[in-house]
Motif scaffolding. Structure first.
Motif, PDB file in Angstrom:
ATOM      1  N   ILE A   1     -26.793  -9.702  23.516  1.00  0.00           N
ATOM      2  CA  ILE A   1     -26.482  -8.385  24.352  1.00  0.00           C
ATOM      3  C   ILE A   1     -26.123  -8.854  25.853  1.00  0.00           C
ATOM      4  CG2 ILE A   1     -28.995  -8.197  25.092  1.00  0.00           C
ATOM      5  CD1 ILE A   1     -28.723  -5.088  24.798  1.00  0.00           C
TER       6      ILE A   1
ATOM      7  N   ASP B   1     -23.809  -4.649  21.314  1.00  0.00           N
ATOM      8  CA  ASP B   1     -25.291  -4.950  21.240  1.00  0.00           C
ATOM      9  C   ASP B   1     -25.984  -4.079  22.011  1.00  0.00           C
ATOM     10  OD1 ASP B   1     -25.485  -8.233  20.204  1.00  0.00           O
ATOM     11  OD2 ASP B   1     -23.799  -7.956  21.442  1.00  0.00           O
TER      12      ASP B   1
ATOM     13  N   LEU C   1     -29.915 -10.912  19.606  1.00  0.00           N
ATOM     14  CA  LEU C   1     -28.544 -10.310  20.194  1.00  0.00           C
ATOM     15  C   LEU C   1     -28.077 -11.007  21.288  1.00  0.00           C
ATOM     16  CD1 LEU C   1     -31.008  -7.818  19.834  1.00  0.00           C
ATOM     17  CD2 LEU C   1     -29.230  -6.296  19.958  1.00  0.00           C
TER      18      LEU C   1
ATOM     19  N   ASP D   1     -21.187  -4.947  15.748  1.00  0.00           N
ATOM     20  CA  ASP D   1     -22.681  -5.053  15.722  1.00  0.00           C
ATOM     21  C   ASP D   1     -23.261  -3.961  15.162  1.00  0.00           C
ATOM     22  OD1 ASP D   1     -22.451  -7.781  16.549  1.00  0.00           O
ATOM     23  OD2 ASP D   1     -23.136  -7.198  18.469  1.00  0.00           O
TER      24      ASP D   1
END
Length: 344
Positions: free
Chosen positions: A20, A26, A18, A236
């Protein structure tokens, strides 16, 4: 070209890669994993496009700690942009007192060595997996890759190649060529599917008080909107859930050409075959398929490519993954709310 059925995501150990910490989509995936880890069998969570102070890994480890879920987290490689920080660090959402590995590549190799098959869910650039397979090329045969992106040249709303592909195009091309039949959630399948989440919509409102991970997602979303973005589109989560629930996205086995700048095109044979299957399939890219095929130079690969998305089913699935059974009704209300904004 119709795809055959295969074991869904969750049938084997999985690695989630990820980026993120910037776009909250994410974070939605991390909240899904925290809610039902047994469903997806995560063996490892790694970050990509990592910052100097490992803010993405700190945020991810903090989300899991707040959820009282123990999953291994590893900080991955930085991108060529060598970012000093990311949004969650700047918003004060990445704690300093969490633990994680700083060797994502070594952890990826460890998981691949331990299992004959591993599902790799790529939600950012493929730098980490590329580095692991460059070090241990024989492990590529164990990887079943589900990747968010790339974009199909001529069917994408932006002039630049899709983000995950253009962030490290060399790694992207090498990995797609090395693993067997990568499963690709193309950008045309997630844009325009009514999957935008806004801070005041029914999904965000339900998540705000549902769980620590849900509340953290909303705080991240609010910080994202404060930067000038209207919403976060759930690219995602759709990638993850379409791998676990194959009916969410139609797909086809095709031959593709991967260019060294991150753009991807259909081969002439794939272009013709998809065009013959319209209007039943591929209507999202109908304009491209109605045109003469444009030749592209690059690496040829065999892949499974997403076509259209069942947006209503995707919204229900995202709601259920985050909120359990009551999430289906939230997903319906979220769709109604988006239609009121003019989204499909």
């Amino acid at each position: 070209m119709i795809s055959t059925q295969e074991a869904p995501l969750g049938a084997a150990p999985s690695i989630f890669d990820l980026d993120i910490g910037t776009d909250p989509d994410d974070t939605c995936v991390a909240a899904m994993l925290a809610a039902r880890p047994s469903r997806f069998r995560p063996a490892l969570l790694v970050t990509s496009d990592e910052t100097r102070e490992k803010g993405r890994a700190r945020f991810l480890a903090g989300l899991l700690r707040a959820s009282r879920v123990e999953l291994p987290v590893a900080a991955g490689l930085p991108s060529v942009r060598n970012r000093a920080s990311c949004l969650v660090e700047e918003a004060g959402l990445a704690p300093d007192d969490v633990r994680f590995s700083v060797d994502a590549v070594g952890e990826i190799v460890r998981v691949l060595e331990a299992s004959p098959r591993v599902d790799y869910v790529g939600l950012g650039p493929l730098s980490n997996l590329d580095a692991a397979l460059l070090a241990r090329p024989e492990l590529a045969a164990r990887v079943r890759l589900f990747q968010m992106g790339p974009a199909l040249a001529g069917a994408y709303r932006r002039e630049a190649a899709q983000y995950n592909a253009r962030l490290d195009p060399g790694a992207f091309a090498r990995v797609l060529a090395r693993v067997e039949k990568p499963r690709l959630l193309f950008s045309h399948s997630s844009w325009g599917s009514g999957l935008g989440v806004y801070p005041d919509d029914p999904l965000a409102c339900a998540l705000r008080g549902a769980s620590p991970a849900g509340a953290l997602f909303v705080r991240h979303l609010e910080a994202w909107v404060e930067t000038g973005k209207p919403c976060s589109i759930m690219h995602d989560p759709l990638t993850v859930l379409s791998a676990a629930l194959p009916g969410l996205c139609d797909s086809a086995d095709v031959s593709l050409v991967v260019r060294d700048d991150g753009w991807v095109g259909l081969t002439e044979e794939a272009h013709a075959a998809l065009a013959r299957e319209l209007p039943a399939r591929g209507k999202v890219i109908a304009g491209l398929l109605s045109e003469r095929h444009a030749q592209m130079e690059g690496v040829r690969i065999e892949a499974r490519m997403s076509l259209d998305t069942d947006g209503a089913a995707a919204r229900r699935a995202i709601g259920e993954a985050l909120l359990g059974e009551e999430g289906a009704a939230v997903g319906v209300a979220w769709g109604d709310w988006n239609r009121g904004r003019g989204e499909r």
